[in-house]
Enzyme design. Structure first.
Site, PDB file in Angstrom:
ATOM      1  NE  ARG A 129      -1.295   2.567   2.645  1.00 17.49           N
ATOM      2  CZ  ARG A 129      -0.712   3.677   3.060  1.00 17.49           C
ATOM      3  NH1 ARG A 129      -0.549   4.706   2.227  1.00 17.49           N
ATOM      4  NH2 ARG A 129      -0.248   3.771   4.299  1.00 17.49           N
ATOM      5  CG  ASP A 130       3.301   4.393   2.813  1.00 16.47           C
ATOM      6  OD1 ASP A 130       3.751   5.116   1.914  1.00 16.47           O
ATOM      7  OD2 ASP A 130       3.062   4.819   3.958  1.00 16.47           O
ATOM      8  CG  HIS A 185       2.681   6.551  -2.141  1.00 16.65           C
ATOM      9  ND1 HIS A 185       1.777   7.344  -2.813  1.00 16.65           N
ATOM     10  CD2 HIS A 185       2.114   6.288  -0.925  1.00 16.65           C
ATOM     11  CE1 HIS A 185       0.719   7.554  -2.046  1.00 16.65           C
ATOM     12  NE2 HIS A 185       0.894   6.924  -0.904  1.00 16.65           N
ATOM     13  CB  SER A 245       1.447  11.482   7.005  1.00 21.37           C
ATOM     14  OG  SER A 245       0.394  10.905   7.737  1.00 21.37           O
ATOM     15  CG  HIS A 302       2.037   4.922   8.998  1.00 23.99           C
ATOM     16  ND1 HIS A 302       1.972   3.792   8.212  1.00 23.99           N
ATOM     17  CD2 HIS A 302       2.439   5.923   8.176  1.00 23.99           C
ATOM     18  CE1 HIS A 302       2.307   4.109   6.965  1.00 23.99           C
ATOM     19  NE2 HIS A 302       2.607   5.402   6.921  1.00 23.99           N
ATOM     20  CG  HIS A 350       6.333   8.149   6.171  1.00 25.68           C
ATOM     21  ND1 HIS A 350       6.540   7.669   4.897  1.00 25.68           N
ATOM     22  CD2 HIS A 350       5.016   7.979   6.423  1.00 25.68           C
ATOM     23  CE1 HIS A 350       5.394   7.240   4.394  1.00 25.68           C
ATOM     24  NE2 HIS A 350       4.450   7.414   5.302  1.00 25.68           N
ATOM     25  CE1 TYR A 385      -0.332  11.972   3.743  1.00 25.33           C
ATOM     26  CE2 TYR A 385      -0.666  12.303   1.393  1.00 25.33           C
ATOM     27  CZ  TYR A 385      -0.924  11.600   2.558  1.00 25.33           C
ATOM     28  OH  TYR A 385      -1.785  10.522   2.522  1.00 25.33           O
TER      29      TYR A 385
END
Length: 338
Positions: free
Chosen positions: A14-15, A18, A168, A195, A197, A286
């Protein structure tokens, strides 16, 4: 040393979408999902990078439709839970019904950190469909702990089974994570997840900070594959958590093999912290804006860092990808007029 269990949610499919411009094939999805399932990963998230119905001109066209992606993953998953992401305003309850029909057991309803109320309908529908529903608060660095708590309690009141706090933009440091996760853990009765990053190279450190603050769900991606500089690496999280005495139920060797043998060969580029992803974290932008920013910078002959700084100054949030070109155009016009 704790023996607490930590639930791993793998977001490679999913992520990670990108990072491959949403071009996963059915064969790749089946191989990765099947490998993660065999390794004991409990939750395997599969969607366009921007969730169900994300394939579009604005967010990037995917190689496959949602139904094709989910069916490929569902056929390969025998023990784990097929999980999807849904952003209200992009995905609808009809998309959610389709996902459930394709075998999805969990939906994570993702809203901006101040907008949990727009997810009420989707949480309610998920519960009616017999799905596990997660309230997913994005861009949590943009709100103080008390606002994050307020929004988490809204999701809890709608019936969310757990609350996920998302960095995010990869902008938080461990103390920021502890403040927000700890406050939510104290305020709600449902579990809390995190979550991360890696835009400031803090993904694993922040994930551990979340655990120390009481989180029991952690997101990761094989090889860190994700938007911006990527996510916490699933295989690294499993190893670190094991060293600290936490139980994940994931076979360390097997998840490493998935990362090295299946995911790494299909990566478009190494998931490293280059200048532009670093600026995402620094400016609080983002993470999925990265590739859009690269394209706009090339089109207008700009330094992508300048675009990202301006996006951060304007406090742009997920869903405003169309503004990247506008900002780049304005910067180019300003430069031309000087």
């Amino acid at each position: 040393m704790s023996a607490r269990s930590i639930h791993i949610v793998d977001t490679t499919l999913r992520d990670g979408s990108h990072a491959v411009s949403h071009q996963f094939t059915a064969e790749q999805i089946a191989a990765i999902a099947g490998g993660l399932d065999a390794a004991g990963v409990e939750y395997i998230e599969v969607s366009h990078g921007d969730g169900l119905a994300g394939s579009s001109y604005n967010y990037g066209w995917a190689a496959l439709g949602d139904e094709e992606m989910l069916k490929a993953a569902s056929a390969a998953i025998k023990k784990g839970k097929l999980t999807v992401l849904l952003l209200p305003g992009i995905g609808t309850v009809e998309d959610l019904k389709m996902a459930a029909d394709c075998g999805a057991k969990v939906v994570r309803v993702a809203t901006h950190v101040t907008e949990a109320d727009i997810g009420e309908q989707h949480i309610g529908m998920a519960k009616k469909l017999g799905m596990m529903a997660v309230g997913f608060l994005m861009m949590c660095h943009m709100a103080p702990p008390e606002k994050v708590v307020e929004q988490a309690k809204l999701f809890e009141s709608y019936g969310a089974d757990y609350i996920n706090i998302a960095d995010s933009a990869g902008a938080m440091l461990p103390e920021d994570v502890k403040a927000r996760v700890g406050a939510v853990v104290e305020a709600v009765k449902v579990p809390v997840g995190f979550h991360a990053h890696n835009n400031l190279t803090m993904a694993t450190a922040n994930a551990l900070a979340a655990v120390e603050a009481g989180a029991t769900f952690l997101d990761g991606a094989c090889r860190g594959l994700g938007a911006g500089a990527g996510n916490a690496q699933t295989e690294a999280l499993v190893g670190v958590l094991d060293k600290l005495g936490y139980r994940t139920g994931v076979d360390f060797y097997k998840v490493m093999d998935v990362a090295e043998d299946i995911v790494e060969p299909i990566m478009h580029r190494p998931q490293v912290v280059r200048n532009a992803p670093l600026m995402l974290g620094y400016a609080g932008v983002y993470s999925s804006f990265l590739l859009h920013t690269y394209r706009a910078a090339e089109k207008f002959n700009l330094d992508p860092r300048d675009i990202l700084v301006e996006l951060g100054r304007r406090r742009m949030v997920g869903g405003q990808e169309d503004m990247i070109v506008d900002v780049a155009y304005q910067l180019a016009q300003k430069r031309g007029g000087n």
